[in-house]
Design an enzyme around this catalytic site. Structure first.
Site, PDB file in Angstrom:
ATOM      1  N   GLU A  75       0.665  -1.014   0.147  1.00 51.78           N
ATOM      2  CA  GLU A  75      -0.199  -0.058   0.089  1.00 51.78           C
ATOM      3  C   GLU A  75       1.461   1.258  -0.030  1.00 51.78           C
ATOM      4  O   GLU A  75       0.170   2.439   0.401  1.00 51.78           O
ATOM      5  CB  GLU A  75      -0.247   0.079   1.062  1.00 51.78           C
ATOM      6  CG  GLU A  75      -2.015  -0.779   1.453  1.00 51.78           C
ATOM      7  CD  GLU A  75      -2.642  -0.708   0.421  1.00 51.78           C
ATOM      8  OE1 GLU A  75      -2.621  -0.597  -1.045  1.00 51.78           O
ATOM      9  OE2 GLU A  75      -3.878  -1.907  -0.192  1.00 51.78           O
ATOM     10  N   HIS A  94      -2.136   2.534   7.926  1.00 51.31           N
ATOM     11  CA  HIS A  94      -3.599   1.800   7.946  1.00 51.31           C
ATOM     12  C   HIS A  94      -3.734   0.546   8.393  1.00 51.31           C
ATOM     13  O   HIS A  94      -2.880  -0.313   8.419  1.00 51.31           O
ATOM     14  CB  HIS A  94      -3.016   1.673   6.207  1.00 51.31           C
ATOM     15  CG  HIS A  94      -4.047   0.114   5.912  1.00 51.31           C
ATOM     16  ND1 HIS A  94      -5.130   0.715   5.425  1.00 51.31           N
ATOM     17  CD2 HIS A  94      -3.734  -0.596   4.610  1.00 51.31           C
ATOM     18  CE1 HIS A  94      -6.056  -0.210   4.631  1.00 51.31           C
ATOM     19  NE2 HIS A  94      -4.868  -1.265   4.423  1.00 51.31           N
ATOM     20  N   HIS A  96      -6.774  -2.932   9.410  1.00 53.50           N
ATOM     21  CA  HIS A  96      -8.243  -3.786   9.154  1.00 53.50           C
ATOM     22  C   HIS A  96      -9.012  -3.762  10.340  1.00 53.50           C
ATOM     23  O   HIS A  96      -9.398  -5.125  11.017  1.00 53.50           O
ATOM     24  CB  HIS A  96      -8.076  -5.346   7.953  1.00 53.50           C
ATOM     25  CG  HIS A  96      -7.287  -5.087   6.897  1.00 53.50           C
ATOM     26  ND1 HIS A  96      -6.719  -6.048   6.382  1.00 53.50           N
ATOM     27  CD2 HIS A  96      -7.406  -3.511   6.374  1.00 53.50           C
ATOM     28  CE1 HIS A  96      -6.098  -5.295   5.867  1.00 53.50           C
ATOM     29  NE2 HIS A  96      -6.128  -3.929   5.445  1.00 53.50           N
ATOM     30  N   TYR A 115     -19.944  13.180  18.633  1.00 48.68           N
ATOM     31  CA  TYR A 115     -18.688  15.363  18.597  1.00 48.68           C
ATOM     32  C   TYR A 115     -17.583  14.299  18.700  1.00 48.68           C
ATOM     33  O   TYR A 115     -16.790  15.304  17.457  1.00 48.68           O
ATOM     34  CB  TYR A 115     -19.271  15.678  19.992  1.00 48.68           C
ATOM     35  CG  TYR A 115     -18.536  15.502  21.096  1.00 48.68           C
ATOM     36  CD1 TYR A 115     -16.970  15.715  21.608  1.00 48.68           C
ATOM     37  CD2 TYR A 115     -19.275  15.204  22.335  1.00 48.68           C
ATOM     38  CE1 TYR A 115     -16.204  15.275  22.979  1.00 48.68           C
ATOM     39  CE2 TYR A 115     -18.713  14.546  23.582  1.00 48.68           C
ATOM     40  CZ  TYR A 115     -17.082  14.521  23.618  1.00 48.68           C
ATOM     41  OH  TYR A 115     -16.664  14.698  25.310  1.00 48.68           O
ATOM     42  N   HIS A 157     -12.890  -2.479   2.344  1.00 47.87           N
ATOM     43  CA  HIS A 157     -10.492  -3.223   2.781  1.00 47.87           C
ATOM     44  C   HIS A 157     -10.339  -2.571   4.353  1.00 47.87           C
ATOM     45  O   HIS A 157     -10.180  -3.901   4.906  1.00 47.87           O
ATOM     46  CB  HIS A 157     -10.338  -2.452   1.810  1.00 47.87           C
ATOM     47  CG  HIS A 157      -8.909  -2.026   1.946  1.00 47.87           C
ATOM     48  ND1 HIS A 157      -8.097  -1.628   0.090  1.00 47.87           N
ATOM     49  CD2 HIS A 157      -7.993  -2.794   2.547  1.00 47.87           C
ATOM     50  CE1 HIS A 157      -6.970  -2.400   0.994  1.00 47.87           C
ATOM     51  NE2 HIS A 157      -6.445  -2.800   2.332  1.00 47.87           N
ATOM     52  N   TYR A 210      -6.323  21.796  21.557  1.00 51.62           N
ATOM     53  CA  TYR A 210      -6.540  21.058  22.768  1.00 51.62           C
ATOM     54  C   TYR A 210      -4.885  20.069  22.321  1.00 51.62           C
ATOM     55  O   TYR A 210      -5.086  19.442  20.983  1.00 51.62           O
ATOM     56  CB  TYR A 210      -8.067  20.002  22.792  1.00 51.62           C
ATOM     57  CG  TYR A 210      -8.697  20.989  23.165  1.00 51.62           C
ATOM     58  CD1 TYR A 210      -9.275  20.681  24.731  1.00 51.62           C
ATOM     59  CD2 TYR A 210     -10.017  20.591  22.864  1.00 51.62           C
ATOM     60  CE1 TYR A 210      -9.791  21.079  25.953  1.00 51.62           C
ATOM     61  CE2 TYR A 210     -11.275  21.274  23.463  1.00 51.62           C
ATOM     62  CZ  TYR A 210     -10.824  21.318  24.824  1.00 51.62           C
ATOM     63  OH  TYR A 210     -12.117  22.274  25.342  1.00 51.62           O
TER      64      TYR A 210
END
Length: 217
Positions: A75, A94, A96, A115, A157, A210
């Site tokens: 990837e 990345h 899964h 929120y 994916h 923050y």
């Protein structure tokens, strides 16, 4: 190898292992990259994190070239393209994880059911259309889904999270998986209430000052 580069490589390995430890990944799925000077450092292809060391991390130039004896994650394209197009970002993860991937398998975006979605940059988390892994098409779709955001889902994916540091990218990945889990449970309870774009916009502004954990109001 310079001390700074070795430290950066060690942080990539630590982040990859942290994703496993936090249940975001299993086996050899998922990958991590970190901007380092004029290139990125990315986890290798197909190597379990338990066996991964700093020397296995692949230095990848922004033109896509890398040492011929090393194989970067399959990837690498979207890692490279995200960092190339978003100079404010320094790291991409990345993964899964179960709940995020379940919504991705359904091709569903995540609306403003809590929120904390504001931590991702806006009132929703988009789901990029499906494209085969490792392709330029997937990278283009991911970049579009990340416009104005720092996380997205990839249809059928998984998910992507990007931050100003590896620590922030990992935190965002955990927050996204948590939100997806909460949303999945809420859908079983009933019809979740959706906060308005105006309400989320206010939280986005409050979050700007923050720190990493975006302290909850």
């Amino acid at each position: 190898m310079e001390t700074d580069e070795r430290s950066a490589r060690e942080s990539v390995v630590a982040a990859a292992r942290a994703m496993d430890a936090q249940g975001l990944n299993r086996g050899t799925s998922g990958n991590v990259s970190l901007r380092f000077r004029d290139r990125l450092l990315i986890t290798p292809s197909g190597l379990p994190t338990a066996r991964m060391g700093p020397d296995d991390v692949v230095p990848l130039k922004f033109d896509g070239t890398h040492p011929p004896d090393q194989r970067p994650s399959s990837e690498w394209r979207f890692h490279r393209d995200i960092l190339a197009s978003r100079p404010e970002l320094a790291a991409v993860v990345h993964a899964h994880p179960i709940h995020s991937t379940a919504f991705a398998m359904c091709g569903r975006e995540i609306p403003a059911v809590h929120y904390m979605i504001a931590a991702f940059g806006g009132p929703n988390v988009r789901c990029a259309p499906y494209a085969a892994y490792g392709t330029a098409e997937l990278s283009e779709l991911a970049l579009a889904a990340l416009a104005g955001r720092n996380v997205c889902l990839l249809a059928n994916h998984g998910m992507i999270a990007a931050g100003e540091s590896l620590e922030k990218a990992l935190w965002l990945a955990v927050e996204l998986e948590t939100l997806c889990q909460q949303y999945a449970v809420a859908l079983q309870v009933g019809a979740p209430m959706i906060l308005s774009d105006h309400e989320i916009g206010q939280i986005v502004e409050r979050f700007r000052g923050y720190g990493l954990n975006a302290s909850k109001p």
